[in-house]
Design an enzyme around this catalytic site. Structure first.
Site, PDB file in Angstrom:
ATOM      1  N   LYS A  59     -62.127  -7.630  94.965  1.00  0.00           N
ATOM      2  CA  LYS A  59     -62.004  -5.895  95.397  1.00  0.00           C
ATOM      3  C   LYS A  59     -63.573  -6.263  96.629  1.00  0.00           C
ATOM      4  O   LYS A  59     -63.905  -6.944  97.075  1.00  0.00           O
ATOM      5  CB  LYS A  59     -62.947  -5.503  94.317  1.00  0.00           C
ATOM      6  CG  LYS A  59     -62.402  -4.990  93.023  1.00  0.00           C
ATOM      7  CD  LYS A  59     -62.842  -3.850  92.158  1.00  0.00           C
ATOM      8  CE  LYS A  59     -62.436  -4.443  90.344  1.00  0.00           C
ATOM      9  NZ  LYS A  59     -61.311  -3.400  90.671  1.00  0.00           N
ATOM     10  N   ARG A 118     -54.809  -5.707  81.261  1.00  0.00           N
ATOM     11  CA  ARG A 118     -54.018  -6.179  80.399  1.00  0.00           C
ATOM     12  C   ARG A 118     -53.788  -7.651  80.186  1.00  0.00           C
ATOM     13  O   ARG A 118     -53.217  -7.749  79.063  1.00  0.00           O
ATOM     14  CB  ARG A 118     -52.580  -5.387  81.891  1.00  0.00           C
ATOM     15  CG  ARG A 118     -52.374  -6.098  82.590  1.00  0.00           C
ATOM     16  CD  ARG A 118     -51.179  -5.449  83.903  1.00  0.00           C
ATOM     17  NE  ARG A 118     -52.795  -4.477  84.659  1.00  0.00           N
ATOM     18  CZ  ARG A 118     -51.839  -3.250  85.201  1.00  0.00           C
ATOM     19  NH1 ARG A 118     -50.744  -3.986  85.912  1.00  0.00           N
ATOM     20  NH2 ARG A 118     -52.550  -2.821  85.420  1.00  0.00           N
TER      21      ARG A 118
HETATM   22  N1  BES Z   1     -61.312  -1.861  86.071  1.00  0.00           N
HETATM   23  C1  BES Z   1     -60.315  -1.919  86.959  1.00  0.00           C
HETATM   24  C2  BES Z   1     -59.245  -0.192  87.484  1.00  0.00           C
HETATM   25  C3  BES Z   1     -60.709   0.136  87.741  1.00  0.00           C
HETATM   26  C4  BES Z   1     -60.598   0.836  88.753  1.00  0.00           C
HETATM   27  C5  BES Z   1     -61.694   0.841  86.454  1.00  0.00           C
HETATM   28  C6  BES Z   1     -61.211   1.648  89.325  1.00  0.00           C
HETATM   29  C7  BES Z   1     -62.204   2.046  86.730  1.00  0.00           C
HETATM   30  C8  BES Z   1     -62.797   2.352  88.735  1.00  0.00           C
HETATM   31  C9  BES Z   1     -58.913  -2.728  87.161  1.00  0.00           C
HETATM   32  O1  BES Z   1     -59.444  -4.186  86.747  1.00  0.00           O
HETATM   33  C10 BES Z   1     -57.803  -3.340  88.205  1.00  0.00           C
HETATM   34  O2  BES Z   1     -58.838  -3.271  89.020  1.00  0.00           O
HETATM   35  N2  BES Z   1     -57.476  -2.290  88.609  1.00  0.00           N
HETATM   36  C11 BES Z   1     -56.320  -2.707  89.277  1.00  0.00           C
HETATM   37  C12 BES Z   1     -54.742  -2.869  88.953  1.00  0.00           C
HETATM   38  C13 BES Z   1     -54.186  -2.925  90.972  1.00  0.00           C
HETATM   39  C14 BES Z   1     -54.007  -4.468  90.666  1.00  0.00           C
HETATM   40  C15 BES Z   1     -52.509  -2.904  89.628  1.00  0.00           C
HETATM   41  C16 BES Z   1     -56.554  -1.273  90.132  1.00  0.00           C
HETATM   42  O3  BES Z   1     -56.294  -0.084  89.421  1.00  0.00           O
HETATM   43  O4  BES Z   1     -56.344  -1.089  91.441  1.00  0.00           O
HETATM   44 MN    MN Z   2     -59.174  -5.579  88.002  1.00  0.00          MN
END
Ligand code: BES
Ligand code: MN
Ligand code: ZN
Length: 495
Positions: free
Chosen positions: A273, A348
């Site tokens: 991230k 997922r």
């Molecule tokens: N835990 C995150 C989703 C999330 C983002 C929760 C912001 C709360 C606040 C999840 O694991 C994630 O990183 N999702 C990605 C998915 C993408 C890589 C397909 C996202 O939403 O950017």
């Molecule tokens: Mn994630």
């Protein structure tokens, strides 16, 4: 804000809470001596009747101790709802935390009745609101913060059904507050093993069965998603299984299965991230925390007449030379192969294991999963609604009913076959994330659908956004809302 909130108490009441609707008179003070000043108080400028607006008066006197009376605004009479009552309770709680009074009588039953709101339901919502505003989050404050001055609060109500409702609501709030405290616990403390220990402690406390599958047992059970996502962290991943069983013969019926994403910290893994996107990812465990809170409510308040199984997929998504990589291919226990395109779409993967397990081992009546799955759902719905995917009409009706009762809002999003198509991989069966930026929250749901057997009613709730309040509102302060604990409890209350 309070050490505790409990029903009952014998000593003299220090505060009475009565209400008034916009443009209306004081409701609920009939028969109380010395209430002459209350109507006068409503002539003051601040007495707008807006939801949660409080006007104070003092009643009694004549040698006796005066009683503080909070005349609280209930909004428009035509739109009084359980959700209004939660906000009203939040406002009353905030005021009581300032006045430091500890024995309170709530005289709002008549007002609720006159507005057509069921008295017990109104009492329950009020209890929830008061219990939620009571939540203390001082656990991680140290010497440099002022000492907590929280007091224990005792509430009562003349109306029996209102009081019975309050007791239920206060109980539900205790459960939701367990969810919130876990959410708030930082990732260096709330590790994977901490979550397992907390689940065991909860199980012992309220009489649930608890099993934790970890280490080589994850291999034996082919829980490849949990194992793979958790591989880089020194905090070892696990699957937590809790079971509530009612007394009597309904013990043998099909259980409801509640699944929770419990990623104790989400760095994104090797698809790291960026730009502070990591801050707050201690709350990536909130699906599992909600399921734990719900199990507490189920065991202590709801006591439904069916079995309930909770499955928490617990892992920390970290980085090291043992981290899983983009391009890895994983074979799940139902035979579906997944090409990893993004290690940040980890939720997922861990959920897929629990869904397979639920279908193969639990013979579920239905499955509901809760997950902070995508940032996309935050963009789409903010903190106001959770995204809901549920193509089973009966289960959806039950979820929507529980949502209505709990005030935890859900909004349905589609799961068309085209979205399942989007997840196809050129290498394996499916990818964990399509590199285009389309329909991210739906991609998550479409991915998960590959791990639910046809014919088993299933609902996916993406609670990223909904799980958190970004400012003080209603019965919440900025921070975790415990979203889902009450919704799931009400779902089971409905059968
Ligand atoms: N835990 C995150 C989703 C999330 C983002 C929760 C912001 C709360 C606040 C999840 O694991 C994630 O990183 N999702 C990605 C998915 C993408 C890589 C397909 C996202 O939403 O950017
Ligand atoms: Mn994630
Ligand atoms: Zn995540």
């Amino acid at each position: 804000m309070f050490k505790s909130v409990k029903l009952g108490g014998r000593g003299t009441v220090q505060v009475r809470v009565v209400g008034h609707f916009k443009g209306g008179k004081v409701e609920g003070h009939a028969g109380h001596a010395g209430d002459a000043g209350l109507s006068e108080a409503l002539k003051r400028g601040e007495a707008t009747g807006d939801v949660g607006r409080i006007v104070e008066a003092f009643a009694g006197g004549r040698g006796k101790a005066e009683t503080r009376v909070l005349i609280v605004g209930l909004g428009e009479k035509g739109s009084l709802s359980a959700e209004t009552m939660r906000s009203v309770a939040g406002a009353v709680g905030r005021r009581l935390a300032v006045t430091k009074d500890t024995r309170v009588e709530i005289d709002l039953a008549a007002a609720c009745k006159s507005a057509g709101l069921d008295t017990q339901r109104a009492g329950c919502a009020f209890g929830e609101g008061l219990g939620l505003i009571a939540w203390n989050c001082d656990e991680f404050r140290g010497k440099a913060s002022p000492k907590s001055t929280a007091t224990a609060l005792e509430v009562r109500a003349e109306s029996k059904p209102f009081a019975a409702g309050m007791e239920r609501g206060l109980g539900l709030a205790v459960s939701a507050n367990i969810t919130r405290t876990l959410s708030q616990t930082p990732p260096n403390i709330a590790t994977t093993t901490f979550m397992a220990a907390e689940a065991r402690r909860l199980a012992r406390q309220v009489g649930l069965k608890c099993t934790v599958i970890q280490g080589s047992k994850l291999d034996d059970e082919r829980l490849v998603g949990i194992k793979t996502v958790g591989a880089a962290s020194e905090n070892k991943p696990c699957l937590i299984r809790l079971e509530y069983a009612p007394k009597g013969k309904s013990r043998s019926g099909k259980p409801a299965v509640l699944v929770g994403k419990t990623v104790t910290y989400d760095t994104g893994g090797l698809s790291l991230k960026i730009n502070n996107g990591m801050v707050g990812m201690k709350r990536d465990k909130d699906g599992g925390c909600a399921v734990l809170g719900a199990m507490h409510a189920i065991a202590t308040v709801i006591k439904p007449n069916r079995r309930v199984v909770a499955l928490l997929s617990v892992a920390e998504n970290s980085i090291s030379d043992e981290a899983y990589r983009p391009d890895d291919v994983l074979t799940f226990r139902n035979g579906v192969t997944v090409e990893v395109t993004n290690t940040d779409a980890e939720g997922r993967l861990v959920l897929a294991d629990a869904l397979c397990w639920a279908c193969e081992k639990e013979d579920p009546a239905y499955i509901v999963d809760l997950a902070t799955l995508t940032g996309g759902v935050v963009v789409a719905l903010g903190s106001t609604y959770a995204g809901m995917w549920c193509d089973d009409d009966k289960l959806r009706a039950k979820i929507e009913e529980a949502s209505e009762v709990s005030g935890e809002r859900v909004w349905r999003l589609p799961l068309h076959a085209e979205y399942r198509e989007m997840m196809k991989s050129p290498v394996a069966d499916i990818v964990n994330s399509n590199p285009n930026r389309k329909a991210h929250p739906i991609q998550g749901a479409a991915f998960l659908s590959y791990f639910v057997e046809a014919g088993i009613p299933w609902c996916h709730l993406d609670i990223a956004g909904a799980h958190e309040a970004d400012k003080d509102t209603g019965p919440y302060i900025a921070g975790p809302k415990g979203w889902g604990a009450r919704l799931l409890a009400e779902l089971l209350a409905g059968g």
